[in-house]
Scaffold this motif. Structure first.
Motif, PDB file in Angstrom:
ATOM      1  N   ASN A 107      51.480  57.788  79.279  1.00  0.00           N
ATOM      2  CA  ASN A 107      52.997  57.779  79.727  1.00  0.00           C
ATOM      3  C   ASN A 107      54.109  56.424  79.020  1.00  0.00           C
ATOM      4  N   SER A 108      53.172  55.163  78.819  1.00  0.00           N
ATOM      5  CA  SER A 108      53.948  54.065  78.015  1.00  0.00           C
ATOM      6  C   SER A 108      53.698  55.092  76.657  1.00  0.00           C
ATOM      7  N   GLY A 109      52.773  55.264  75.934  1.00  0.00           N
ATOM      8  CA  GLY A 109      52.968  55.655  75.051  1.00  0.00           C
ATOM      9  C   GLY A 109      54.248  56.696  74.123  1.00  0.00           C
ATOM     10  N   LEU A 110      53.678  57.485  75.125  1.00  0.00           N
ATOM     11  CA  LEU A 110      55.507  58.341  74.634  1.00  0.00           C
ATOM     12  C   LEU A 110      56.393  58.033  74.884  1.00  0.00           C
ATOM     13  N   TYR A 111      56.955  57.130  75.747  1.00  0.00           N
ATOM     14  CA  TYR A 111      57.830  56.090  76.479  1.00  0.00           C
ATOM     15  C   TYR A 111      58.624  55.621  74.898  1.00  0.00           C
ATOM     16  N   THR A 112      57.450  54.337  74.553  1.00  0.00           N
ATOM     17  CA  THR A 112      57.557  54.097  73.496  1.00  0.00           C
ATOM     18  C   THR A 112      58.061  54.326  72.569  1.00  0.00           C
ATOM     19  N   ALA A 113      56.964  55.168  71.726  1.00  0.00           N
ATOM     20  CA  ALA A 113      57.674  56.220  70.393  1.00  0.00           C
ATOM     21  C   ALA A 113      58.531  56.812  70.634  1.00  0.00           C
ATOM     22  N   SER A 114      58.928  57.782  71.701  1.00  0.00           N
ATOM     23  CA  SER A 114      60.126  58.233  71.400  1.00  0.00           C
ATOM     24  C   SER A 114      61.333  57.184  71.811  1.00  0.00           C
ATOM     25  N   ARG A 115      61.523  55.857  72.179  1.00  0.00           N
ATOM     26  CA  ARG A 115      62.777  54.967  72.714  1.00  0.00           C
ATOM     27  C   ARG A 115      62.478  54.497  70.811  1.00  0.00           C
ATOM     28  N   MET A 116      61.678  54.062  70.192  1.00  0.00           N
ATOM     29  CA  MET A 116      61.764  53.629  68.672  1.00  0.00           C
ATOM     30  C   MET A 116      62.303  54.273  67.711  1.00  0.00           C
ATOM     31  N   ALA A 117      61.703  56.116  68.795  1.00  0.00           N
ATOM     32  CA  ALA A 117      62.944  56.987  66.872  1.00  0.00           C
ATOM     33  C   ALA A 117      63.914  56.788  67.782  1.00  0.00           C
ATOM     34  N   PHE A 118      64.463  56.784  68.846  1.00  0.00           N
ATOM     35  CA  PHE A 118      65.676  56.692  69.302  1.00  0.00           C
ATOM     36  C   PHE A 118      66.776  56.212  68.700  1.00  0.00           C
ATOM     37  N   SER A 119      66.209  54.823  68.632  1.00  0.00           N
ATOM     38  CA  SER A 119      66.147  53.195  67.995  1.00  0.00           C
ATOM     39  C   SER A 119      66.962  53.330  66.132  1.00  0.00           C
ATOM     40  N   LEU A 120      65.760  54.562  65.482  1.00  0.00           N
ATOM     41  CA  LEU A 120      65.782  54.834  64.786  1.00  0.00           C
ATOM     42  C   LEU A 120      67.100  55.296  64.182  1.00  0.00           C
ATOM     43  N   GLY A 121      67.131  56.872  64.416  1.00  0.00           N
ATOM     44  CA  GLY A 121      67.961  57.567  64.521  1.00  0.00           C
ATOM     45  C   GLY A 121      69.458  56.888  64.953  1.00  0.00           C
ATOM     46  N   GLU A 122      69.387  55.723  66.302  1.00  0.00           N
ATOM     47  CA  GLU A 122      70.753  55.458  66.274  1.00  0.00           C
ATOM     48  C   GLU A 122      71.358  54.478  64.804  1.00  0.00           C
ATOM     49  N   ARG A 123      70.042  53.760  64.810  1.00  0.00           N
ATOM     50  CA  ARG A 123      70.643  52.989  62.815  1.00  0.00           C
ATOM     51  C   ARG A 123      70.558  53.836  62.181  1.00  0.00           C
ATOM     52  N   GLY A 124      70.639  55.034  61.757  1.00  0.00           N
ATOM     53  CA  GLY A 124      70.772  55.509  60.779  1.00  0.00           C
ATOM     54  C   GLY A 124      69.636  56.098  59.873  1.00  0.00           C
ATOM     55  N   ASP A 125      67.878  55.355  59.806  1.00  0.00           N
ATOM     56  CA  ASP A 125      66.873  55.753  59.758  1.00  0.00           C
ATOM     57  C   ASP A 125      66.257  56.778  59.953  1.00  0.00           C
ATOM     58  N   ALA A 126      66.485  57.751  60.758  1.00  0.00           N
ATOM     59  CA  ALA A 126      66.050  59.056  61.460  1.00  0.00           C
ATOM     60  C   ALA A 126      66.460  59.622  61.781  1.00  0.00           C
ATOM     61  N   PRO A 127      66.415  60.775  61.455  1.00  0.00           N
ATOM     62  CA  PRO A 127      67.378  62.273  61.667  1.00  0.00           C
ATOM     63  C   PRO A 127      68.793  61.935  63.473  1.00  0.00           C
ATOM     64  N   LYS A 128      70.077  61.747  62.496  1.00  0.00           N
ATOM     65  CA  LYS A 128      70.822  61.815  64.313  1.00  0.00           C
ATOM     66  C   LYS A 128      70.070  62.380  65.566  1.00  0.00           C
ATOM     67  N   ALA A 129      69.406  63.415  65.247  1.00  0.00           N
ATOM     68  CA  ALA A 129      69.308  63.911  66.481  1.00  0.00           C
ATOM     69  C   ALA A 129      68.712  63.561  67.896  1.00  0.00           C
ATOM     70  N   PHE A 130      67.935  62.820  66.819  1.00  0.00           N
ATOM     71  CA  PHE A 130      67.157  61.796  67.314  1.00  0.00           C
ATOM     72  C   PHE A 130      67.020  60.542  68.613  1.00  0.00           C
ATOM     73  N   SER A 131      68.974  60.586  68.178  1.00  0.00           N
ATOM     74  CA  SER A 131      69.618  59.209  69.083  1.00  0.00           C
ATOM     75  C   SER A 131      70.895  60.387  69.933  1.00  0.00           C
ATOM     76  N   LYS A 132      70.293  61.634  70.057  1.00  0.00           N
ATOM     77  CA  LYS A 132      71.589  62.243  70.945  1.00  0.00           C
ATOM     78  C   LYS A 132      70.469  62.475  72.785  1.00  0.00           C
ATOM     79  N   THR A 133      71.124  62.181  73.931  1.00  0.00           N
ATOM     80  CA  THR A 133      70.980  62.300  74.532  1.00  0.00           C
ATOM     81  C   THR A 133      70.932  63.078  75.716  1.00  0.00           C
ATOM     82  N   THR A 134      70.473  63.666  76.513  1.00  0.00           N
ATOM     83  CA  THR A 134      70.868  64.486  77.655  1.00  0.00           C
ATOM     84  C   THR A 134      71.692  63.978  78.559  1.00  0.00           C
ATOM     85  N   SER A 135      72.198  64.421  79.479  1.00  0.00           N
ATOM     86  CA  SER A 135      73.351  63.991  80.822  1.00  0.00           C
ATOM     87  C   SER A 135      72.522  63.190  81.760  1.00  0.00           C
TER      88      SER A 135
END
Length: 490
Positions: free
Chosen positions: A315-343
């Motif tokens: 549970n924590s591994g999936l959460y942690t991996a996804s949030r790190m991917a989100f942060s990388l996308g937010e900083r332009g170090d991963a596809p921008k789609a990673f930083s997009k969130t749902t409502s």
């Protein structure tokens, strides 16, 4: 100093799609995530090999690694309390050391956790298949992954709720084990006769260090990776109502958490049974300890606790991996789609990509366990130490930045800065160097393969940064100079 945009903070409530992460974690969630983060499945299933290698001296191995984790978490707490973000140490490295550092350690950390997903899914499936053999092992792995993926996709609050109960079970189980075992050691547990129990087990049977002082360092190699996860609370704090308070509380409580759950429970194990008792290796340290007290169904009780730990780690591994991917996308170090969130503030693409890689790794574990999957495990094995080393160097630079820009944010301070930071970094480098001498427990292969993967990621980061710099320079030279500015120049 490389500048970067300030990471997006968690929103206060539901918003439009793409509005960023939301503060959906409650204080009780953060408290239990912080406590449970240091209790991995490795504590239950990996401690037996450490005890067999170092004897009662394994307590010193746990104490050494525990001290290392406390110091690293203090550094991370200092930076995260000043700037809570879902990228945690990766975002701090980005600012303190450069874009290449944030990019590299972020992707290595993501890689580590998606491989862990496969390891834990397989471990959980093995236990579940033993209970319900009608469902094949791969089927249980699939079910477990799907359920926890759905949990993470609903909202961060649902992740927090699941983790609250998973961690709660672990905490209660270890607490009960320490109390019951402690009473048995002193011969005051009603209705239980434990003839092998006693503090004499710490010095009898060859002494406290039956294999010599060198076994302490070998024990370090066997237990160091079971501590990975203590940093999760700093990532999760970015989605809480009061990130600074959550980070401060988590950082300040790390000492007693490691002292009680690791040192306390291992002390009970080696006091209940002689370290060289065959049952420790055959059944596992905790099961053997419970069996020695004559507790009925000890094996099944421990399997349930291990399964809970496995599900918690998944549970924590999936959460942690996804949030790190989100942060990388937010900083332009991963596809921008990673930083997009749902409502609901859920980074959908980041979760899906992480779990897909996890499914692929599970497939490799079943089809190519001794080749492809073994490479994945070994090549991510030393990432924990790389992360801790990057945290040390980031804190050395970040302290000066915080003192210069916003000293009021230094609500958590690293002790004896910068001397203790340098000492911690030196100890981590020493452990990595010692691993290179270890051929019996695959330490050398793990370090070399992890260094190979890290070198590839760093090379990509450096080339990418230079290409971006060149493109920016070309764009700047192609920009027409305003008439007023050219007139002034003349």
């Amino acid at each position: 100093m490389t500048s970067q945009p300030t990471p997006t903070k968690a929103a206060d409530g539901p918003g439009e799609p793409g509005s960023g992460l939301q503060a959906g974690l409650k204080n009780r969630h953060l408290t239990m995530i912080a406590i449970g983060g240091v209790i991995g499945a490795g504590l239950f299933v990996g401690s037996s090999s450490g005890i067999a290698t170092a004897g009662p001296g394994i307590l010193l191995s746990y104490a050494l690694v525990g001290t290392l984790v406390v110091l690293v978490m203090r550094m991370l707490g200092e930076m995260s309390a000043a700037n809570p973000t879902s990228g945690s140490f990766s975002a701090h490295a980005d600012r303190a050391l450069g874009r290449w550092a944030g990019f590299s350690i972020g992707w290595l950390y993501w890689f580590f956790w998606v491989v862990v997903l496969a390891v834990e899914a397989t471990a959980g499936a093995t236990i579940l298949e033993g209970w319900v053999p009608a469902v094949p092992q791969w089927g249980w792995a699939l079910i477990v992954m799907i359920v926890l993926t759905a949990t993470n996709l609903v909202s961060v609050g649902s992740y927090g709720e699941f983790e609250f109960w998973f961690a709660g079970i672990k905490v209660v189980a270890i607490g009960a084990f320490i109390i019951v075992g402690g009473l048995a050691i002193f011969g005051v547990l009603p209705g239980v006769d434990a003839p092998k129990a006693g503090l004499g087990n710490l010095s009898d049977h060859g002494g406290f260090l039956p294999h010599g002082p060198g076994a302490i360092l070998t024990g370090v190699l066997l237990v160091v990776f079971s501590f990975m996860g203590s940093e999760i609370a700093t990532l999760a704090a970015g989605e809480s109502e009061n990130p600074q308070r959550a980070v401060t509380k988590s950082t300040n409580s790390i000492i007693w958490r490691i002292g009680v759950f690791y040192l306390g429970s291992i002390l009970v194990v080696v006091a209940l049974l002689p370290w060289n008792d065959p049952s420790i290796k055959d059944k596992g340290s905790y099961v053997a300890a419970l069996d020695s007290l004559g507790i009925a169904h000890a094996g099944e009780i421990m399997n349930f606790i291990v399964l809970t730990s496995v599900l918690s780690c998944l549970n924590s591994g999936l959460y942690t991996a996804s949030r790190m991917a989100f942060s990388l996308g937010e900083r332009g170090d991963a596809p921008k789609a990673f930083s997009k969130t749902t409502s609901r503030g859920v980074p959908l693409a980041a979760i899906v990509v992480s779990v897909v890689f996890g499914f692929v790794a599970v497939f490799f574990n079943y089809k190519f366990p001794d080749s492809v999957f073994l490479f994945l495990v070994n090549s991510s094995g030393a990432v924990a130490l790389f992360v801790w080393l990057v945290i040390c160097f980031s804190q050395l630079r970040m302290r000066k930045i915080i003192e210069r820009e916003s000293p009021e944010k230094l609500v958590v301070k690293m002790w004896l800065y910068p001397y203790l930071t340098w000492a911690t970094a030196a100890l981590i480098v020493f452990v990595l160097g010692y691993m290179l001498t270890d051929t019996e427990h695959d330490g050398r292969e793990t370090v070399l393969l992890s260094l190979l993967v890290a070198a590839v990621v760093v090379a990509i980061a450096v080339v990418r940064q230079r290409l971006r710099g060149g493109a920016a320079a070309v764009e700047s030279s192609a920009t027409p100079v305003p008439v007023e500015a050219s007139s002034e120049a003349r």
